[in-house]
Design an enzyme around this catalytic site. Structure first.
Site, PDB file in Angstrom:
ATOM      1  N   GLU A 177       0.818  -1.222   0.000  1.00 38.97           N
ATOM      2  CA  GLU A 177       0.000   0.000   0.000  1.00 38.97           C
ATOM      3  C   GLU A 177       0.850   1.270   0.000  1.00 38.97           C
ATOM      4  OE1 GLU A 177      -2.756   0.399   3.290  1.00 38.97           O
ATOM      5  OE2 GLU A 177      -3.633   2.212   2.460  1.00 38.97           O
ATOM      6  N   LYS A 219      -2.465  -2.010  -3.162  1.00 33.81           N
ATOM      7  CA  LYS A 219      -3.525  -1.144  -2.600  1.00 33.81           C
ATOM      8  C   LYS A 219      -3.120   0.315  -2.786  1.00 33.81           C
ATOM      9  CE  LYS A 219      -6.062  -0.200   1.672  1.00 33.81           C
ATOM     10  NZ  LYS A 219      -6.718  -0.816   2.833  1.00 33.81           N
TER      11      LYS A 219
HETATM   12  P1  13P Z   1      -9.371   4.155   4.026  1.00 33.62           P
HETATM   13  O1  13P Z   1     -10.212   3.433   3.010  1.00 33.62           O
HETATM   14  O2  13P Z   1     -10.196   4.778   5.126  1.00 33.62           O
HETATM   15  O3  13P Z   1      -8.378   5.090   3.412  1.00 33.62           O
HETATM   16  O4  13P Z   1      -8.537   3.053   4.795  1.00 33.62           O
HETATM   17  C1  13P Z   1      -7.949   2.048   4.090  1.00 33.62           C
HETATM   18  C2  13P Z   1      -6.701   1.644   4.747  1.00 33.62           C
HETATM   19  O5  13P Z   1      -6.531   0.501   5.105  1.00 33.62           O
HETATM   20  C3  13P Z   1      -5.657   2.666   4.951  1.00 33.62           C
HETATM   21  O6  13P Z   1      -4.452   2.045   5.276  1.00 33.62           O
END
Ligand code: 13P
Length: 340
Positions: A177, A219
């Site tokens: 991510e 992500k």
């Molecule tokens: P949000 O969808 O609220 O941005 O959170 C996703 C997430 O796991 C952030 O690390």
């Protein structure tokens, strides 16, 4: 776990029509969320709120996996079933947030690097024992006039790749991510440039670290206008720009891309995902891994009161169903009103 098994888990995480619930708020973050509904962040309130989400009837129709925080992975339903067992029995894959948060990057004012690599091999082994089959590590890239620096992007990409390699060694699928934040007044074009730089560097590091790209889930943020930008891009523009950026920077071996919501409203997050899937077919699944965009309505409906439990579950079920439809481009804005 073999590469084939990692690939099977990654594909199950982004199975058609389903997506991931990010319920891995750290203790300080969930306190912030509970503050908005005037609810005390006790261990029992946190457990009970997460139980409400996980036990929502029909959740598994639209939810393929749940990202948990360390505390939650060790908690149980009120009848004593550990959450990872409860979820696995319902065909929902349990995952675990393993990073230790984004900390100030020394020498680079206003930039951050995510920590948590020390001892990660040992922690992953324990998490696997406890039932986790995937993990998450979030890197944060902020946009301003003079940032992000290449150094900050590189440091975060390097850490993501080291984390991903350790996960695969442990038989755990890494969610990679790299989040380019939507805070700020920058326009969508600038978000596109920074997101492309970030993804390019992240995949270069993943390859250098010998991470199997068919055994990860990416992500990313969507390519979107900064929250305070005067000109907010339309749903179609966000979808076009995001798909273009991903097509140029994400190898086709990656089984799936599961977006974060990052501060978008829940309706926007669903509409954007839907529009992107309408532009398909794509080489990878385009799915969701939303935290706030899946939970905001449920959190408000619940408001910390046990008598609102089923209202909270209905709100969550609705959001999950609409995002499930957005996975195949079958969501319509009018469904918000019919369903409400
Ligand atoms: P949000 O969808 O609220 O941005 O959170 C996703 C997430 O796991 C952030 O690390």
């Amino acid at each position: 776990m073999s590469g084939t098994e990692l690939n099977a888990v990654a594909r199950a995480m982004v199975a058609p029509g389903r997506g991931i619930l990010a319920a891995d708020e750290s203790t300080p973050t969930i306190k912030k969320r509970f503050d908005t509904i005037a609810t005390e962040s006790t261990e029992e309130n946190r457990r009970s709120y997460r139980e409400m989400l996980f036990t929502t009837p029909g959740a598994a129709d639209y939810i393929s996996g749940v990202i948990l925080f360390d505390e939650t992975l060790r908690q149980s339903t009120s009848d004593g079933t550990p959450f990872p067992v409860f979820l696995t029995e319902r065909d929902i894959i349990p995952g675990i947030k393993v990073d230790k948060g984004a900390k100030a990057l020394a020498g680079f004012p206003r930039e951050k690097v995510t920590e948590g690599l020390d001892g990660l091999r040992e922690r992953l082994a324990e998490y696997r024992e406890l039932g986790a089959r995937f993990a998450k590590w979030r890197a944060v890239i902020d946009i301003d006039a003079d940032i992000p620096s290449d150094f900050c992007i590189g440091a975060n990409a390097h850490a993501l790749a080291r984390y991903a390699a350790l996960c695969q060694e442990a038989g755990i699928v890494p969610i990679v991510e790299p989040e380019v934040l939507m805070d700020g007044a920058h326009d969508i074009e600038r978000c596109a440039v920074v997101t492309a730089r970030t993804l390019e560097r992240t995949f270069a590091e993943l390859v250098d670290h010998r991470v199997a790209l068919d055994g990860i889930v990416l992500k990313p943020n969507m390519v979107i206008s900064g929250m305070n930008c005067d000109r907010q891009a339309s749903v179609e523009e966000v979808a076009q720009a995001t798909v273009e950026c991903l097509t140029a920077n994400v190898p086709a071996q990656v089984p799936g891309i599961a977006f974060l919501s990052g501060g978008q409203s829940d309706v926007d997050a669903t509409a954007h995902l839907n529009a992107m899937n309408r532009l398909g077919p794509h080489p990878w699944e385009l799915s969701f891994s939303y935290g706030r965009a899946l939970q905001a309505a449920a959190l408000g409906a619940w408001s910390g009161r046990s008598e609102n439990y089923s209202a909270g579950q209905s709100a969550f079920a609705l959001r999950a169903r609409l995002n499930g439809l957005a996975r195949t481009g079958r969501y319509e804005a009018s469904m918000e009103f019919v369903a409400a």
